[in-house]
Scaffold this motif. Structure first.
Motif, short mmCIF file in Angstrom:
data_model
loop_
_atom_site.label_atom_id
_atom_site.label_comp_id
_atom_site.label_asym_id
_atom_site.label_seq_id
_atom_site.Cartn_x
_atom_site.Cartn_y
_atom_site.Cartn_z
N ASP A 395 -1.29 -9.48 6.22
CA ASP A 395 -1.70 -8.35 5.66
C ASP A 395 -2.30 -7.37 6.49
O ASP A 395 -2.12 -6.29 6.70
CB ASP A 395 -2.37 -8.34 4.32
N LYS A 396 -3.43 -7.89 7.14
CA LYS A 396 -4.37 -7.10 8.00
C LYS A 396 -3.72 -6.75 9.24
O LYS A 396 -3.70 -5.34 9.43
CB LYS A 396 -5.34 -7.92 8.43
N SER A 399 -1.36 -3.70 7.85
CA SER A 399 -1.97 -2.70 6.74
C SER A 399 -2.25 -1.28 7.68
O SER A 399 -2.33 -0.36 7.22
CB SER A 399 -3.10 -3.21 5.91
N LEU A 403 1.87 -0.21 6.28
CA LEU A 403 2.55 -1.34 5.69
C LEU A 403 1.75 -2.39 5.16
O LEU A 403 0.52 -2.24 4.94
CB LEU A 403 3.56 -2.04 6.78
N ASN A 404 2.31 -3.37 4.62
CA ASN A 404 1.56 -4.57 4.06
C ASN A 404 1.98 -5.82 4.55
O ASN A 404 3.12 -6.11 5.07
CB ASN A 404 1.22 -4.25 2.34
N GLY A 405 1.49 -6.89 4.09
CA GLY A 405 1.86 -8.21 4.36
C GLY A 405 3.32 -8.80 4.10
O GLY A 405 3.90 -9.27 4.78
N PHE A 504 -3.68 -3.73 -2.76
CA PHE A 504 -2.60 -5.02 -2.28
C PHE A 504 -3.14 -6.09 -3.08
O PHE A 504 -3.65 -7.11 -2.86
CB PHE A 504 -2.81 -5.47 -0.84
N ARG B 31 -5.40 -2.93 -12.69
CA ARG B 31 -4.54 -3.91 -12.33
C ARG B 31 -5.10 -5.17 -12.37
O ARG B 31 -4.58 -6.42 -12.78
CB ARG B 31 -4.13 -3.57 -10.95
N ALA B 49 -8.45 -14.28 4.62
CA ALA B 49 -7.42 -14.38 5.54
C ALA B 49 -7.97 -14.70 6.81
O ALA B 49 -9.02 -13.99 7.32
CB ALA B 49 -6.57 -13.19 5.41
N LEU B 51 -7.67 -12.78 9.68
CA LEU B 51 -8.16 -11.77 10.38
C LEU B 51 -9.29 -11.01 9.43
O LEU B 51 -9.64 -10.02 9.76
CB LEU B 51 -7.00 -10.79 10.49
N ASP B 53 -9.62 -10.16 6.40
CA ASP B 53 -9.08 -9.49 5.25
C ASP B 53 -7.68 -9.71 5.08
O ASP B 53 -6.97 -9.77 5.98
CB ASP B 53 -9.21 -8.08 5.64
N PRO B 54 -7.19 -9.87 3.97
CA PRO B 54 -7.72 -9.63 2.41
C PRO B 54 -8.49 -11.08 2.09
O PRO B 54 -8.61 -11.99 3.09
CB PRO B 54 -6.63 -9.55 1.78
N SER B 65 -4.87 -12.36 -4.43
CA SER B 65 -5.18 -11.82 -3.24
C SER B 65 -5.42 -10.43 -3.10
O SER B 65 -4.85 -9.69 -3.98
CB SER B 65 -4.07 -12.15 -2.00
N LEU B 66 -6.58 -9.92 -2.68
CA LEU B 66 -6.80 -8.42 -2.59
C LEU B 66 -7.72 -8.18 -1.46
O LEU B 66 -8.12 -8.85 -0.97
CB LEU B 66 -7.92 -8.00 -4.04
N ARG B 67 -7.67 -6.93 -0.99
CA ARG B 67 -8.19 -6.24 -0.14
C ARG B 67 -9.69 -6.20 -0.02
O ARG B 67 -9.88 -6.01 -1.10
CB ARG B 67 -7.54 -5.19 0.53
N GLU B 70 -11.03 -3.24 -2.02
CA GLU B 70 -10.84 -3.36 -3.24
C GLU B 70 -11.84 -4.38 -3.91
O GLU B 70 -12.35 -4.01 -4.86
CB GLU B 70 -9.35 -3.72 -3.91
#
Lengths: 744, 83
Positions: A395-396, A399, A403-405, A504, B31, B49, B51, B53-54, B65-67, B70
């Motif tokens: 995702d990162k 993002s 876009l996303n993962g 996300f 959500r 994750a 990197l 994030d998330p 999973s969330l960022r 958030e």
């Protein structure tokens, strides 16, 4: 049609059943188990939400089963989510209001899953609850008293294991019970203030809504932070928002946060309903998921496994498909030979059938192996639960450009072929992210670009600079598209689609062993849709390009070329023209083949496409293209690899050359300008070669991709993508040629 | 034992805490709430994750999973041994 006991008042239309449930509850498995192959896939009007309808036979007669998108709640924030409540309220175009709803709940997480059921109860629809993954619940020591639960909720509850088909046989009787006895789940009691507010809002709406909204739909506007319905109404009647705000204020005075009220009240309602019905024996055991995740989403190992997995998928799509594609190609040639033979007396019809129709069918059938293999892997990745982990890991990386993962797998797949890649974007829920991913997918260097690179690198780069530079050039060409696509995605999401930063929030489902039947079904559905919908368009494009290359066809041209050829050959070999003409009577002779190519070339030269190439050539002159390359570029719009056979025909080598053909390499290496300012100079210089490659890297020369984009988004986006990529390709080619010429 | 008020973001991998309130963007709160993350519920930080994030969290047997942006809106109370 019905049993003898059927009443006179039996419904004239089939019973309408809606299937609903949270994502990852095995809803699709249940749908497949109930309907088998009797399903139709389409889109809901106006939105790119997949609409799946299946047929099943109940004792009372046939019924339609509508598989609604997986959802956690009935909130209608996006237009896509709106589909669910529209169908359940009877507001979806062409769809009767369901007579009964089957709500699939995950027995291992009953309380959370019943939230959706509790919301549906509010809609006053008869309901059946399928208590799915019952086996896992039993294994985890979760003890649910099914009879007590059914009594408490007021609806039939059937334990099922959709993957194995267990319990599916009990559903028809439960459906009949729910319909005949109007079994509805016990509703939540809304505070009186809420009911009063609904009436006030209804008055405020007046007749400004297109349909008469149900109480539930009106309550949704109060509870949903960002309601699609309210956004729509707001434009016609600003009074509605005022009434909504007032209703929210009333809730606040009751000490309820309007945004949280619905969730809190529903969960409280559910706690009371299920109290004492569920017992946990012993410790909760999350099963294998926790231990597997320790590796698969680990910061180090997770990445290693992910890269290995993606390599396997990519490599398989790329290499397993190869032999099948060759087989299809060979079969195409074989069919062309045989069918062509039937039309020997009518060359025009022969060419239409072999070079137009069969070539056109081949142009999309050839993608089938890749689509099937990729869908096989995507079904595996999704059904096991790994896809959510892949999106989590990536995702990162994606993002920052909007876009996303979930865009990762479609992008990677597009390196094999953009078509399965674009179809794979269906796993992305957010419509704007999905559209952005669809639009950048064709930039990834697909396998059809490879022959073009191999031809040009083999003919010009390798002989001059050696194998290392050649290999490096090939490597770089694979990143040209990506390098352009990333800023494009950024611009698209930021300025064109103007997508807000999308949350996300994604569930990572428990790992499960996929069912072969569901995997095969996905492959079959993907292939079928591709052939029936994209196929027709690709066929049309191929036939149009064929016609442009074939017409006009004055018979005297062949005679003139033949006469010239005989005279030329006679003087070259010091033989009499009669002898040459005799040798030409043998269609397999070397001279006859050469003449054949000469005639083909002459016809292309004066065809509509040839004339267009010459007319358009000035546009491509800044990229160093001559008219022959221009014709090649134009002719390869249906499929980019066509450039090789087209160049073959134009340079009088016949159409059956391929990228490894030494003849074609030599011929194009020896081609010189015959007119214009560069007369006498070679056409294919290094800057020209690089410009052609960059053009092919960036251009949307694939009718199949355009058709698939149109189908997955809209024709406007497909045409926009086509024009945009063509312009980018031209700019890229011109820059490369101009800059290259400074050094050359 | 000392209670510490912080956000979901500040939890270490494997750490467990109790949700105090959801103060993120309304649509994100909703959500999370419909998925079952409500005040007073306990939540565990499962993984971050590669990197950074998330993040992955677990509540009521659900992995989500969330960022980070958030997660910053979820106020939690962690019960740690005071040093």
């Amino acid at each position: 049609m019905t049993t003898a006991t059927a009443e006179v008042a039996a419904p004239a239309r089939p019973l309408q059943i809606a299937l609903i449930g949270n994502p990852n509850t095995g809803k699709t498995s249940l749908f497949n188990s109930m309907t088998g192959l009797r399903q139709r896939v389409g889109n809901y009007p106006g939105v790119t939400v997949e609409k799946k309808v299946g047929m099943l036979f109940l004792p009372s007669g046939p019924a339609n089963l509508v598989d609604l998108p997986g959802t956690y709640s009935l909130s209608a924030t996006s237009l896509d989510e709106r589909v669910v409540i529209d169908v359940l309220s009877g507001h979806a175009a062409g769809m009767p209001k369901p007579d009964v709803v089957i709500c699939v709940v995950d027995a291992t997480n009953l309380r959370r899953n019943l939230f959706l059921a509790s919301q549906i109860a509010d809609l006053d629809l008869p309901m059946v609850i399928a208590l799915n993954v019952w086996d896992s619940a039993v294994k985890q020591g979760i003890n649910i008293d099914v009879d007590a639960l059914s009594k408490r909720l007021g609806v039939p509850v059937i334990p099922t294991v959709a993957r194995k088909g267990t319990g599916v046989k009990s559903l028809p009787a439960a459906i009949a019970d729910a319909v005949d006895n109007q079994r509805k789940m016990v509703k939540i009691e809304w505070p009186e203030a809420v009911s009063n507010s609904v009436e006030e809002i209804r008055d405020a709406i007046g007749d400004s809504a297109d349909v008469s909204l149900t109480d539930v739909e009106i309550r949704r506007m109060v509870f949903d932070a960002d309601s699609a319905v309210l956004r729509h109404l707001d434009q016609v009647n600003p009074g509605v928002r005022k009434a909504i705000e007032k209703a929210r204020e009333v809730l606040r005075q009751l000490g309820l946060n309007p945004m949280a009220a619905e969730a809190v009240l529903h969960y409280k309602h559910l706690e009371q309903l299920v109290e004492g019905v569920i017992r946990q024996q012993g410790e909760t055991d999350a099963g294998a998921t926790e231990s597997i995740d320790r590796i698969l989403i680990h910061r180090g190992w997770g990445l290693v496994v992910f890269l290995a997995m993606m390599y396997l998928v990519f490599q398989s799509v790329y290499s397993w498909a190869g032999p099948f594609m060759d087989l299809i190609d060979t079969a195409k040639g074989w069919v062309q030979g045989i069918v062509g033979g039937w039309f020997d007396s009518t060359p025009m019809l022969q060419s239409l059938v072999t070079d137009g129709l069969i070539e056109g069918v081949g142009a999309f059938v050839i993608f089938l192996p890749q689509i099937l293999i990729l869908f096989f892997f995507i079904a595996l990745l999704e059904d096991t639960g790994y896809m959510a982990r892949a999106a989590f890991l990536m995702d990162k990386l994606l993002s920052w450009c909007g876009l996303n993962g979930k865009s990762f797998v479609p992008m990677l797949s597009s390196y094999a072929c953009a078509i399965p890649g674009i179809l794979a974007t269906r796993t992305i829920e957010d419509p704007k992210t999905r559209l952005a991913t669809i639009l950048i997918a064709p930039f990834m260097s697909c396998s059809a670009r490879l022959p073009v690179y191999i031809l040009l690198i083999g003919a010009f780069i390798e002989p001059r600079y050696g194998p290392w530079v050649a290999g490096f050039t090939l490597f770089v060409m694979h990143f040209v598209g990506l390098a352009v696509a990333i800023p494009i995605a950024w611009i698209l999401t930021r300025f064109v689609l103007k997508s807000k930063a999308q949350p996300f929030v994604m569930e990572m489902p428990p790992y499960r062993i996929p069912r072969l039947r569901d995997v095969v079904w996905r492959m079959w559905a993907g292939a079928q849709e591709f052939i029936t919908r994209a196929g027709t368009i690709i066929l049309a494009i191929t036939v149009i390009v064929w016609a442009l290359l074939y017409f006009p066809r004055p018979p005297e041209l062949a005679e003139t070329v033949t006469a010239e050829f005989i005279a030329e050959a006679a003087s070259a070999n010091e033989l009499s023209p009669t002898l040459i003409a005799m040798e030409l009577d043998d269609p397999d002779s070397e001279l006859a083949t050469e003449l054949g190519h000469r005639v083909d070339s002459a016809y292309i030269n004066q065809s509509y496409m040839g004339r267009m190439g010459k007319a358009i050539q000035p546009i491509f002159a800044p990229a160093g293209f001559d008219w022959k390359i221009t014709v090649g570029v134009l002719a390869s719009f249906p499929a980019r690899e066509v450039i090789i056979s087209t160049l073959g025909v134009i340079y009088s080598l016949g159409g059956d050359v391929d990228e490894e053909s030494g003849d074609l390499r030599q011929t194009i290496a020896n081609a010189h300008w015959t007119e214009g300012p560069l007369i006498g100079k070679p056409i294919f210089t290094i800057p020209v070669v690089l410009a052609i490659m960059v053009f092919f890297a960036l251009c949307q020369q694939c009718g199949a991709t355009v058709a698939v984009i149109a189908k997955e988004s809209s024709w406007a986006w497909a045409i926009g993508s086509f024009i945009g990529m063509t312009i980018l390709a031209w700019i890229g080619a011109v820059i490369v040629y101009q800059v290259g010429s400074l050094f050359g | 034992m000392v209670s510490n008020i912080s956000t979901l973001n500040d939890l270490k991998i494997g750490e467990r805490a109790q949700v105090v309130s959801l103060d993120a963007d309304d649509s994100i709160n909703q959500r999370l709430m419909v998925m079952g993350l409500l005040p007073e519920m306990s939540v565990t930080m499962v993984q971050v994750a590669p990197l950074g994030d998330p993040i992955a969290i677990e509540f009521e047997g659900r992995r989500v999973s969330l960022r980070r942006a958030e997660a910053a809106g979820v106020v939690v109370e962690s019960k740690k041994q005071s040093s």
